[in-house]
Design a protein around this motif. Sequence first.
Motif, PDB file in Angstrom:
ATOM      1  N   ILE A  51       7.822   0.764   1.466  1.00 54.17           N
ATOM      2  CA  ILE A  51       6.372   0.864   1.540  1.00 54.17           C
ATOM      3  C   ILE A  51       6.042   1.641   2.811  1.00 54.17           C
ATOM      4  O   ILE A  51       6.276   1.152   3.919  1.00 54.17           O
ATOM      5  CB  ILE A  51       5.703  -0.524   1.568  1.00 54.17           C
ATOM      6  CG1 ILE A  51       6.222  -1.398   0.416  1.00 54.17           C
ATOM      7  CG2 ILE A  51       4.188  -0.373   1.507  1.00 54.17           C
ATOM      8  CD1 ILE A  51       5.968  -0.850  -0.971  1.00 54.17           C
ATOM      9  N   PRO A  52       5.536   2.868   2.685  1.00 54.48           N
ATOM     10  CA  PRO A  52       5.270   3.673   3.889  1.00 54.48           C
ATOM     11  C   PRO A  52       4.285   2.986   4.829  1.00 54.48           C
ATOM     12  O   PRO A  52       3.428   2.195   4.392  1.00 54.48           O
ATOM     13  CB  PRO A  52       4.679   4.964   3.307  1.00 54.48           C
ATOM     14  CG  PRO A  52       5.175   5.027   1.897  1.00 54.48           C
ATOM     15  CD  PRO A  52       5.241   3.607   1.439  1.00 54.48           C
ATOM     16  N   ALA A  53       4.387   3.302   6.098  1.00 56.64           N
ATOM     17  CA  ALA A  53       3.528   2.679   7.099  1.00 56.64           C
ATOM     18  C   ALA A  53       2.059   3.017   6.862  1.00 56.64           C
ATOM     19  O   ALA A  53       1.171   2.236   7.237  1.00 56.64           O
ATOM     20  CB  ALA A  53       3.956   3.119   8.494  1.00 56.64           C
ATOM     21  N   TRP A  54       1.772   4.164   6.247  1.00 59.17           N
ATOM     22  CA  TRP A  54       0.390   4.564   6.012  1.00 59.17           C
ATOM     23  C   TRP A  54      -0.201   3.900   4.769  1.00 59.17           C
ATOM     24  O   TRP A  54      -1.411   4.014   4.516  1.00 59.17           O
ATOM     25  CB  TRP A  54       0.286   6.091   5.855  1.00 59.17           C
ATOM     26  CG  TRP A  54       1.264   6.700   4.902  1.00 59.17           C
ATOM     27  CD1 TRP A  54       2.442   7.312   5.204  1.00 59.17           C
ATOM     28  CD2 TRP A  54       1.155   6.747   3.468  1.00 59.17           C
ATOM     29  NE1 TRP A  54       3.084   7.739   4.071  1.00 59.17           N
ATOM     30  CE2 TRP A  54       2.320   7.404   2.992  1.00 59.17           C
ATOM     31  CE3 TRP A  54       0.208   6.308   2.548  1.00 59.17           C
ATOM     32  CZ2 TRP A  54       2.554   7.621   1.632  1.00 59.17           C
ATOM     33  CZ3 TRP A  54       0.424   6.519   1.192  1.00 59.17           C
ATOM     34  CH2 TRP A  54       1.584   7.171   0.751  1.00 59.17           C
ATOM     35  N   ALA A  55       0.612   3.181   3.967  1.00 57.26           N
ATOM     36  CA  ALA A  55       0.200   2.730   2.634  1.00 57.26           C
ATOM     37  C   ALA A  55      -0.447   1.347   2.667  1.00 57.26           C
ATOM     38  O   ALA A  55      -0.076   0.451   1.896  1.00 57.26           O
ATOM     39  CB  ALA A  55       1.392   2.755   1.689  1.00 57.26           C
ATOM     40  N   THR A  56      -1.419   1.146   3.521  1.00 59.20           N
ATOM     41  CA  THR A  56      -2.162  -0.105   3.534  1.00 59.20           C
ATOM     42  C   THR A  56      -2.900  -0.276   2.208  1.00 59.20           C
ATOM     43  O   THR A  56      -3.579   0.637   1.738  1.00 59.20           O
ATOM     44  CB  THR A  56      -3.181  -0.116   4.688  1.00 59.20           C
ATOM     45  OG1 THR A  56      -2.476   0.066   5.923  1.00 59.20           O
ATOM     46  CG2 THR A  56      -3.951  -1.426   4.725  1.00 59.20           C
ATOM     47  N   GLY A  57      -2.766  -1.453   1.616  1.00 60.29           N
ATOM     48  CA  GLY A  57      -3.407  -1.699   0.329  1.00 60.29           C
ATOM     49  C   GLY A  57      -2.573  -1.316  -0.866  1.00 60.29           C
ATOM     50  O   GLY A  57      -3.074  -1.333  -2.003  1.00 60.29           O
TER      51      GLY A  57
END
Length: 684
Positions: A501-507
Amino acid sequence: MSDFRFSRRGFLHRFSILGLSGSFALKHALALSTDDESATKAANKVVKNRAPLAPNAFYFLPLGSVRPSGWLKNQLEIQASGLGGHLDETWADVGPNSGWLGGKGESWERGPYFLDGLVPLAWTLNDQRLQAKAHRFIDWTLKNQAANGMIGPASNNDWWPRYVMLKALTQYQEYTSDPRVIPLMDRYFRYQLGELPKRPLRDWGKFRWQDELLSVLWLYNRTGSAYLLDLARMLRSQGYDWVAEFADFKYTQRITRDFIKLDEDHGLRDISLATHGVNNGQAIKTGPVWSVVSGDRNDAAAASRMISELDKYHGLPNGMFSCDEHLAGLDPSQGSELCTVVEYMFSLENSLAITGEAALGDRLEKLAFNALPGTFTDDMWAHQYNQQPNQVECSLHHKPWTTDGPESNLFGLEPNFGCCTANFHQGWPKLVNSLFMLSSSGVSDAGDGIVAAVYAPCEVRTVLRQTPLHIVEETGYPFNGKIRITVNPASPLAFPLHLRIPAWATGATVQVNGQSQPQPTPGAFARIERTWRPGDRVEIAFPMKPRVSRWFNDSVAVERGPLLFSYGIGETWVKLADRGMTADWQVFPSTQWNYALRVDTDDPSSSIEVHETAVEDNVFSEKHAPVRLRVNARKVPSWRAEDGVADAVPKSPVSSTEPDEKIDMLPYAAAKLRISAFPLVKSE
């Protein structure tokens, strides 16, 4: 064998490079591998680290297990149809007179570099034509080992190019199980262990020792010969201590020729080699690779520390650090060498496998989807030596390079220096082999699982606990955030599936067969453990909201998912010279480029429009880019170019009385002339 020292720039002046002539009669009838044969080869068991080596977090699946599909396969096919598949037909350095084919031509790194990318490209695509090309180099090397164990052309005895040939041979052996490779490597390493006390590592070999260490450990895991661990320790003792350098990093400013005394000792002083871009890209894996021998977690963590220091003092919006050809600071008009891009990717692939750190996968995607394709023409018949995030002209100027020459950002056959011509080929095919990995319980195979380490369309055929397993990944990622993974074991099979899960992928959300799973944590691996049955579907949705990041002089860059977006400047291409089957090109701007953005940095989505289209072929071209952004901007007349180079980005915020305009932004790689780091317009 003669003993000699040379720089990369001086090498070609020390050998007679003859023209391309003649043809080879193939000594092997090569049959195109069928899917069934490929699956059989891929079924070979993953080779894990032997005691006393520390275990990896993840292991690469046997080469051939992962096959590209969709847009990714198209990129490999473009490469095979371009320079990657025809270089030996148009460039004498890897042509029939190559020293690595028994000729009197170039006998240092270029033959091995070419082979290091040609092997995975040829076997990943099951391309008989490319496999035949690879066999010429491989068979010559395997049949011409010296009685003392040395390999390669007798015209030099430099350790460095052998590192690269060993990398190519290990890949070839995994694809084909050729029984000649392991005995040759064993004889060579025994010879080297005896020679190193008398002829220690130096120059490039001293600074790139970690690349040979990978091959030493590869062989140890297959033979268990104890002397190989002695060789590993000797390589480290004679090699440059990269971990120590970055524990107290001193090269925090733009490097100059005078600072490193580049014109002395053929440019091979330690300070020159320590600040050399490609060396740093290769060095990032040093700590993790050595940690397999040392068992020290501090060594394993060194890659992240090195990346952090390079980002802090030399980081660029495209995921690279500046190196043109030495470390060059934070200005986005500085460049990065193509060799550094592919070597940085290779370092990240290995470091991710060893450590299991999700952030390394994030960085790998950023390089693979921006910096790698961003330095090629759409057809991959020409490339740059240096690419720039703010690249407003590609022409014959000495600026802004630290130590490179005026051809550095031309598109062509071998602009500035030919190493990248031979070396760029490894980027895409090695990425394919890193998409899925095996997670190891560290105790027994019973706890092993599958890791989705990097996302791109592909399929996997492997065997897990004696059960054939077929995985299909369908996605338009990185251009959109929808990923579907279909799991097809031959019979019900319990194992954990790890999803990065990439660090930018909030949500982000994950569903299995339509049922929602616990909310995954960004910057980590989500674990789904269950008994998988044929046809089980995993659906991942990554929010693809535009983001704004801050860079040099408080400039802003616009990102979405792993993609960086750039303003595409109008391009006028002017042929400089024909170069055999390809040509060298200058590119001049045909539109203005000096924009500052008017975006809401707190809520970028409110001021940035997103336009998606179908993900088809040639996705990194301006014509076929599957996603574009539209933003408000104003020109900044005082921001100009000098000698074809954009001045430093004006410090944000800037005032501008120019009228508002809507400008379109493309994925970074689709814009060959571009602005990627912008000043921000001062709020009114």
